[in-house]
Design a protein around this motif. Structure first.
Motif, PDB file in Angstrom:
ATOM      1  N   ASP A   1      15.855   1.835   7.379  1.00  0.00           N
ATOM      2  CA  ASP A   1      14.824   2.187   8.352  1.00  0.00           C
ATOM      3  C   ASP A   1      13.444   2.345   7.700  1.00  0.00           C
ATOM      4  O   ASP A   1      12.484   2.691   8.379  1.00  0.00           O
ATOM      5  CB  ASP A   1      15.195   3.485   9.074  1.00  0.00           C
ATOM      6  N   ASP A   2      13.360   2.087   6.408  1.00  0.00           N
ATOM      7  CA  ASP A   2      12.100   2.260   5.714  1.00  0.00           C
ATOM      8  C   ASP A   2      11.056   1.284   6.256  1.00  0.00           C
ATOM      9  O   ASP A   2      11.354   0.130   6.567  1.00  0.00           O
ATOM     10  CB  ASP A   2      12.291   2.019   4.215  1.00  0.00           C
ATOM     11  N   THR A   3       9.821   1.752   6.381  1.00  0.00           N
ATOM     12  CA  THR A   3       8.713   0.914   6.832  1.00  0.00           C
ATOM     13  C   THR A   3       7.677   0.813   5.723  1.00  0.00           C
ATOM     14  O   THR A   3       7.175   1.825   5.247  1.00  0.00           O
ATOM     15  CB  THR A   3       8.048   1.491   8.096  1.00  0.00           C
ATOM     16  N   MET A   4       7.369  -0.410   5.319  1.00  0.00           N
ATOM     17  CA  MET A   4       6.360  -0.647   4.293  1.00  0.00           C
ATOM     18  C   MET A   4       5.059  -1.062   4.959  1.00  0.00           C
ATOM     19  O   MET A   4       5.047  -1.874   5.890  1.00  0.00           O
ATOM     20  CB  MET A   4       6.814  -1.752   3.344  1.00  0.00           C
TER      21      MET A   4
ATOM     22  N   SER B   1       0.811  -1.208   0.000  1.00  0.00           N
ATOM     23  CA  SER B   1       0.000   0.000   0.000  1.00  0.00           C
ATOM     24  C   SER B   1       0.847   1.263   0.000  1.00  0.00           C
ATOM     25  O   SER B   1       0.550   2.211  -0.695  1.00  0.00           O
ATOM     26  CB  SER B   1      -0.931   0.014   1.221  1.00  0.00           C
ATOM     27  N   GLY B   2       1.911   1.306   0.775  1.00  0.00           N
ATOM     28  CA  GLY B   2       2.742   2.503   0.843  1.00  0.00           C
ATOM     29  C   GLY B   2       3.886   2.302   1.802  1.00  0.00           C
ATOM     30  O   GLY B   2       4.122   1.207   2.297  1.00  0.00           O
ATOM     31  N   SER B   3       4.608   3.402   2.098  1.00  0.00           N
ATOM     32  CA  SER B   3       5.731   3.281   3.029  1.00  0.00           C
ATOM     33  C   SER B   3       6.187   4.643   3.484  1.00  0.00           C
ATOM     34  O   SER B   3       5.754   5.666   2.959  1.00  0.00           O
ATOM     35  CB  SER B   3       6.904   2.542   2.379  1.00  0.00           C
ATOM     36  N   THR B   4       7.070   4.651   4.472  1.00  0.00           N
ATOM     37  CA  THR B   4       7.681   5.893   4.889  1.00  0.00           C
ATOM     38  C   THR B   4       8.639   6.360   3.805  1.00  0.00           C
ATOM     39  O   THR B   4       9.149   5.555   3.023  1.00  0.00           O
ATOM     40  CB  THR B   4       8.454   5.717   6.199  1.00  0.00           C
ATOM     41  N   GLU B   5       8.886   7.644   3.775  1.00  0.00           N
ATOM     42  CA  GLU B   5       9.724   8.214   2.723  1.00  0.00           C
ATOM     43  C   GLU B   5      11.173   7.794   2.903  1.00  0.00           C
ATOM     44  O   GLU B   5      11.701   7.774   4.003  1.00  0.00           O
ATOM     45  CB  GLU B   5       9.632   9.738   2.740  1.00  0.00           C
ATOM     46  N   GLY B   6      11.808   7.441   1.801  1.00  0.00           N
ATOM     47  CA  GLY B   6      13.205   7.044   1.852  1.00  0.00           C
ATOM     48  C   GLY B   6      13.380   5.614   1.411  1.00  0.00           C
ATOM     49  O   GLY B   6      12.442   4.821   1.391  1.00  0.00           O
ATOM     50  N   THR B   7      14.599   5.285   1.035  1.00  0.00           N
ATOM     51  CA  THR B   7      14.904   3.920   0.603  1.00  0.00           C
ATOM     52  C   THR B   7      16.126   3.422   1.366  1.00  0.00           C
ATOM     53  O   THR B   7      17.112   3.004   0.791  1.00  0.00           O
ATOM     54  CB  THR B   7      15.181   3.871  -0.910  1.00  0.00           C
ATOM     55  N   ASP B   8      16.046   3.504   2.693  1.00  0.00           N
ATOM     56  CA  ASP B   8      17.154   3.027   3.515  1.00  0.00           C
ATOM     57  C   ASP B   8      16.663   1.918   4.432  1.00  0.00           C
ATOM     58  O   ASP B   8      15.502   1.519   4.395  1.00  0.00           O
ATOM     59  CB  ASP B   8      17.778   4.174   4.317  1.00  0.00           C
TER      60      ASP B   8
END
Length: 407
Positions: free
Chosen positions: A383-386, A374-381
């Protein structure tokens, strides 16, 4: 925390979706929501699939195989334990990736003997599952009253609390600050965390192969399902099909039209696959490194289980489940309930993609469907949360039948 809605991804990079390969007659089985997850049996190990997982987690193949084998045993143990755990004295289970054990929270030492299983350990906790669910219902009521923006809340079994997360930049939007203050006033059973990145509902449109609708939306296909009449449908994210009926194309070829959308409080939609469509749904799962896996069923893995997703922009990424039954609010006021999250990288271009777990019974030949991205927190590291829509609740909501591989 910036929550990016509208993660988009190509059909060819998506998992077990309309890939353009002709449907093999007799090569499928349909599966109702209540069916068992897997056919059982031990699959012959496919080194390429383990290697794909190892690459996604940045570890050696041997380390990946050891971790997946250990997880296989813990998931089986978790399933057995949940039949005997009581919500009045247990506080949930989760796989601890550091210790490599299945942890069971208990409120009293007297119940430690009620927990039996290889690779398990107990931890004394303050709040039982009943206490945590009661606290979450209180937070739910506060949300109905204050309509917060950019917030998520859920039962956090590892923290033995109800965790509320909100971006600092959205605290002054509407009555979000009042919501946070009221949540804190519920006491230590609720833990409030503020994050730096704002929540966004921007839709990302990416280049490359994708499915596109006539109303300008481009998304990825998800899982193959059927309705009660036996019609073939492709399930994807609800925010992709939201906005009324539209036709869909893959590589410029028409393959169907939107049939149903559930967006708020869930996030799933379906696209009818026309009988004469060029791309056809399949039960083959495209893995990294050109490998493939079959689909043995669907399920809901425990917190801490390593799951994966495959996306057009960020490729195949894997990581542990963080929580279930999450409520997510967007900055535009949209509220999603009953979501799940995982600590893995996703990016604009991945929306609607399939989320899966290696089948504990047939680890290197089959996967178990978990949900739709559906989505995720901003960033591709790291610590990212999907966030993803669980597949079981979506199928129940739509009265749909999941399609799995024959073997």
């Amino acid at each position: 925390m910036s929550f990016r809605l509208g993660r988009r991804m190509s059909v060819t990079a998506a998992l077990a979706v309309a890939s353009g390969i002709a449907l093999t007659v007799g090569g499928i089985q349909t599966m109702n929501v209540g069916s068992s997850q897997s056919d059982g049996g031990d699959g012959e190990r496919t080194e390429g699939i383990t290697a794909a997982y190892a690459k996604a987690r940045n570890m050696s193949v041997d380390e990946a195989e050891t971790r997946l084998n250990r997880q296989e045993k813990l998931v089986k143990t978790d399933k057995k334990l949940k039949r005997s755990l009581k919500p009045e004295w247990s506080g949930g289970t989760w796989i601890d990736q550091k210790s490599g054990k299945l942890v069971v929270g208990v409120t009293d030492e007297r119940h430690e003997d009620d927990v039996e299983g290889d690779g398990t350990e107990t931890r004394l906790i303050k709040y039982s599952a009943e206490d945590l669910e009661k606290a979450k219902r209180s937070v739910d009521k506060l949300a109905e009253r204050f309509s917060p923006r950019g917030a998520t809340w859920y039962v956090d079994v590892r923290a033995n609390a109800v965790t509320v997360k909100v971006a600092k930049s959205t605290l002054d939007k509407g009555k979000t600050r009042q919501f946070v203050d009221a949540a804190r006033a519920l006491g230590p059973v609720v833990k409030v965390r503020t994050t730096e990145k704002p929540v966004s509902s921007n839709v990302g449109i990416t280049n490359g192969k994708k499915i596109e609708s006539t109303n300008g939306t481009s998304c990825s296909a998800g899982w193959w399902v059927k309705d009660k009449s036996g019609a073939d449908l492709i399930m994807t994210a609800g925010h992709c099909t939201d906005g009324g009926h539209s036709l869909w194309r893959y590589n410029g070829l028409h393959f169907g039209g939107t049939t149903n959308t559930s967006y708020e409080p869930m996030d799933w939609g379906t696209i009818h696959v026309d009988d004469i469509a060029a791309p056809r749904p399949t039960t083959g799962v495209d893995m990294a490194e050109g490998d493939h896996a079959k689909i043995s069923g669907l399920g809901k893995a425990p917190v801490g289980t390593e799951i994966c997703k495959s996306g057009y922009r960020s490729g195949q990424t894997c990581g542990p489940i963080l929580a279930h039954d999450i409520t997510v609010t967007y900055t535009d006021g949209t509220v999603l309930e009953g979501m799940s999250s995982a600590n893995l990288v996703s990016d604009s271009g991945d929306s609607g993609g399939s989320v899966y777990q290696m089948d504990p019974e047939r680890e290197d030949t089959h996967v178990i469907a978990q949900g739709l991205l559906s989505g995720s927190t901003e960033g591709t590291d790291e610590d990212d949360t999907m966030y993803y829509q669980p597949i079981e609740s979506a199928l129940l909501d739509g009265d749909l039948i999941f399609v799995k591989s024959m073997d």
